[in-house]
Design a protein around this motif. Structure first.
Motif, mmCIF file in Angstrom:
data_model
loop_
_atom_site.group_PDB
_atom_site.id
_atom_site.type_symbol
_atom_site.label_atom_id
_atom_site.label_comp_id
_atom_site.label_asym_id
_atom_site.label_seq_id
_atom_site.Cartn_x
_atom_site.Cartn_y
_atom_site.Cartn_z
ATOM 1 N N SER A 1 0.294 -0.865 0.116
ATOM 2 C CA SER A 1 0.199 0.209 0.121
ATOM 3 C C SER A 1 0.718 1.624 0.069
ATOM 4 O O SER A 1 1.490 1.191 0.615
ATOM 5 C CB SER A 1 -0.954 -0.166 1.393
ATOM 6 O OG SER A 1 -0.549 -0.336 2.237
ATOM 7 N N ALA A 2 0.030 2.661 -0.275
ATOM 8 C CA ALA A 2 1.104 4.057 0.083
ATOM 9 C C ALA A 2 1.979 3.847 1.102
ATOM 10 O O ALA A 2 2.512 4.199 1.115
ATOM 11 C CB ALA A 2 0.154 5.051 -0.822
ATOM 12 N N GLU A 3 0.593 3.502 2.013
ATOM 13 C CA GLU A 3 1.663 3.723 3.106
ATOM 14 C C GLU A 3 2.356 3.071 3.624
ATOM 15 O O GLU A 3 3.972 3.452 4.384
ATOM 16 C CB GLU A 3 0.023 3.276 4.907
ATOM 17 C CG GLU A 3 -1.103 4.486 4.399
ATOM 18 C CD GLU A 3 -1.755 3.709 3.287
ATOM 19 O OE1 GLU A 3 -2.890 4.630 3.282
ATOM 20 O OE2 GLU A 3 -1.930 3.224 2.952
ATOM 21 N N ALA A 4 2.674 1.534 3.518
ATOM 22 C CA ALA A 4 3.890 0.719 3.150
ATOM 23 C C ALA A 4 4.743 0.905 2.774
ATOM 24 O O ALA A 4 5.995 1.102 3.543
ATOM 25 C CB ALA A 4 2.856 -0.558 3.494
ATOM 26 N N ARG A 5 4.390 1.768 1.811
ATOM 27 C CA ARG A 5 6.151 2.136 1.105
ATOM 28 C C ARG A 5 6.119 3.458 1.572
ATOM 29 O O ARG A 5 7.695 3.401 1.567
ATOM 30 C CB ARG A 5 5.133 2.705 -0.751
ATOM 31 C CG ARG A 5 4.539 1.162 -1.367
ATOM 32 C CD ARG A 5 4.843 2.058 -2.545
ATOM 33 N NE ARG A 5 3.908 0.788 -3.313
ATOM 34 C CZ ARG A 5 3.813 0.569 -4.644
ATOM 35 N NH1 ARG A 5 4.233 1.624 -5.442
ATOM 36 N NH2 ARG A 5 3.333 0.177 -5.890
ATOM 37 N N GLU A 6 5.830 4.103 2.066
ATOM 38 C CA GLU A 6 5.769 5.532 2.863
ATOM 39 C C GLU A 6 6.916 5.159 4.479
ATOM 40 O O GLU A 6 7.738 5.527 4.751
ATOM 41 C CB GLU A 6 4.614 6.128 3.269
ATOM 42 C CG GLU A 6 4.771 7.339 1.834
ATOM 43 C CD GLU A 6 5.527 8.339 1.652
ATOM 44 O OE1 GLU A 6 6.138 9.003 2.445
ATOM 45 O OE2 GLU A 6 6.336 7.810 0.643
ATOM 46 N N ASP A 7 6.474 4.148 5.214
ATOM 47 C CA ASP A 7 6.780 3.793 5.710
ATOM 48 C C ASP A 7 8.593 2.791 5.515
ATOM 49 O O ASP A 7 9.019 3.363 6.773
ATOM 50 C CB ASP A 7 6.044 2.884 6.563
ATOM 51 C CG ASP A 7 6.416 1.761 8.197
ATOM 52 O OD1 ASP A 7 6.493 2.856 8.882
ATOM 53 O OD2 ASP A 7 7.402 0.814 7.485
ATOM 54 N N ARG B 1 6.565 -4.948 6.849
ATOM 55 C CA ARG B 1 6.708 -3.405 7.838
ATOM 56 C C ARG B 1 8.566 -4.345 6.985
ATOM 57 O O ARG B 1 8.591 -5.639 7.735
ATOM 58 C CB ARG B 1 6.898 -3.705 9.092
ATOM 59 C CG ARG B 1 5.917 -2.531 9.440
ATOM 60 C CD ARG B 1 4.946 -2.377 10.461
ATOM 61 N NE ARG B 1 6.501 -1.224 11.568
ATOM 62 C CZ ARG B 1 6.286 -0.309 11.070
ATOM 63 N NH1 ARG B 1 6.050 0.639 10.477
ATOM 64 N NH2 ARG B 1 8.232 -0.237 12.135
ATOM 65 N N ARG C 1 10.935 7.616 -3.353
ATOM 66 C CA ARG C 1 10.749 8.019 -1.277
ATOM 67 C C ARG C 1 11.638 8.357 -0.539
ATOM 68 O O ARG C 1 11.657 9.111 0.425
ATOM 69 C CB ARG C 1 9.650 7.254 -1.491
ATOM 70 C CG ARG C 1 8.160 7.021 -2.138
ATOM 71 C CD ARG C 1 7.732 5.980 -2.203
ATOM 72 N NE ARG C 1 7.102 5.982 -2.418
ATOM 73 C CZ ARG C 1 5.202 5.932 -2.384
ATOM 74 N NH1 ARG C 1 4.908 6.664 -1.704
ATOM 75 N NH2 ARG C 1 3.964 5.791 -3.912
ATOM 76 N N HIS D 1 12.529 11.956 2.241
ATOM 77 C CA HIS D 1 12.378 11.047 3.492
ATOM 78 C C HIS D 1 14.409 11.806 3.296
ATOM 79 O O HIS D 1 14.006 12.311 4.991
ATOM 80 C CB HIS D 1 12.123 10.379 3.915
ATOM 81 C CG HIS D 1 10.895 10.038 3.508
ATOM 82 N ND1 HIS D 1 9.750 10.911 4.160
ATOM 83 C CD2 HIS D 1 9.618 8.495 3.112
ATOM 84 C CE1 HIS D 1 8.752 10.485 4.511
ATOM 85 N NE2 HIS D 1 8.715 9.618 3.116
#
Length: 290
Positions: free
Chosen positions: A107-113, A203, A235, A239
C-alpha cells in the motif's frame, strides 16, 4: 552433495552448541564468501569459504559493533566462534527478501513507512565519524572501471535503443563532477536481497550483510534501492532530504544507477554465460525509466 555439506556443518555447530542438537538445519543459498546455515528459522551461522572471506567476516563484525548502537534500524548482532574452522552466529532478523513484485503489492502507507525507515538508516549511517569507522576496519568501497573502459566492453554487446541509452549514460557518467557531499561511510548494498522484510506486517525488520559497506561517494549509496523500484528510491531521497537537510541530485543517482548496471555488464565479458542475464538486468532498469 549439499546434504553431505549440511551434515558436516551441523556437526560443527552442534559440537559448540549441543543444545541445538534437535533443531532443524537448513542450508541457505550459498554466497560468494560464505556458506550460511539457518537453524530453526531463528539463528544464522556463517562459514567463510577461505581466509579472505574470514577476514571480511571479522571486519564486518567490528563494523557492526560500531554501527548497531548508532542506528535505529535493526542490524545483526554477529559473534565470531573461534576454532579450527571459524564461523559466526547471530539471531535471524524476522522476514525475507524484498523484491519488485513484493513492493508493487504494498500500500502507499507501507511504501512510505519503508522509505522513511531506510532514509533514517542512511542519515544515521552517513553521520558516523569517518575516523571511528576507519579504526573499526572500514575501507573504500569497490572501485568501478572507468567510463571509457566500460564503453569499449559493453557497446559491442548492445544494439538499438539499449545501445543509444548506454552511450548517453556513459557520456553523462564521464562528465559527472565529484560528488557535492564528498565521501561518506555508507552501506552501498541496499538492495532487497539484504533486507529482512516481514511480508505479514508489511514492515521492514532490518538490514544485513555489511561486508561491502565502506567509504564512497554519498549519492552512490542511493542507487541500490533501484533494484527494487525507482519509486522506492524517490521516496527514500525525499525523506532523506527532509531529515538531513541535504538536497540530493536525482539525475546523478539515475546516471550512477545506469553506470552501475553497465559496469556489471562489463565485468561479465569474461564470463559469457552471465552476459545475457546482465543485458536483461540493464534492459529491465531501462524500461522502468519510460
Amino acid at each position: 552433495m549439499q546434504d553431505d555439506e549440511l551434515d558436516t556443518l551441523k556437526e560443527t555447530i552442534v559440537a559448540r552448541f549441543p543444545d541445538l542438537a534437535g533443531s532443524r538445519f537448513r542450508l541457505l543459498t550459498q554466497g560468494w564468501d560464505s556458506i550460511a546455515v539457518d537453524v530453526d528459522d531463528r539463528l544464522i551461522f556463517k562459514f567463510p569459504r577461505n581466509e579472505i572471506a574470514q577476514k571480511s567476516l571479522i571486519r564486518e563484525i567490528s563494523l557492526l559493533d560500531v554501527i548497531r548502537p548508532a542506528v535505529t534500524m535493526p542490524v545483526p548482532d554477529i559473534r565470531l566462534i573461534d576454532g579450527s574452522r571459524a564461523f559466526s552466529r547471530h539471531e535471524k532478523l524476522k522476514g525475507s527478501h524484498l523484491e519488485t513484485p513484493h513492493y508493487t503489492r504494498l500500500s502507499a502507507e507501507a511504501r512510505e513507512d519503508l522509505a522513511l525507515r531506510l532514509a533514517r538508516f542512511y542519515v544515521d549511517l552517513h553521520g558516523l565519524d569517518m575516523d571511528t569507522m576507519r579504526a573499526a576496519g572500514a575501507e573504500p568501497v569497490e572501485a568501478w572501471s572507468k567510463p571509457d573502459e566500460v564503453r569499449v566492453k559493453v557497446l559491442p554487446l548492445l544494439s538499438g535503443e539499449l545501445k543509444i541509452l548506454a552511450e548517453r549514460i556513459i557520456a553523462s557518467w564521464a562528465d559527472l563532477p565529484p560528488d557535492p557531499y564528498g565521501t561518506t561511510y555508507g552501506f552501498f548494498d541496499g538492495h532487497g536481497w539484504n533486507m529482512a522484510f516481514d511480508h505479514e506486517t508489511g514492515r521492514l525488520s532490518g538490514v544485513y550483510d555489511f561486508a561491502d559497506s565502506g567509504f564512497g561517494p554519498l549519492h552512490r549509496d542511493f542507487i541500490y534501492s533501484n533494484f527494487i523500484s525507482t519509486d522506492l528510491t524517490e521516496r527514500i531521497i525525499s525523506h532523506y532530504e527532509i531529515l538531513s537537510g541535504c538536497a540530493l541530485e536525482r539525475e546523478r543517482v539515475e546516471v550512477l544507477t545506469g553506470a552501475h548496471r553497465l559496469w556489471e555488464l562489463a565485468e561479465a565479458v569474461d564470463d559469457p554465460p552471465r552476459i545475457p542475464f546482465m543485458i536483461d538486468h540493464f534492459s529491465y532498469w531501462a524500461a522502468a525509466l519510460r
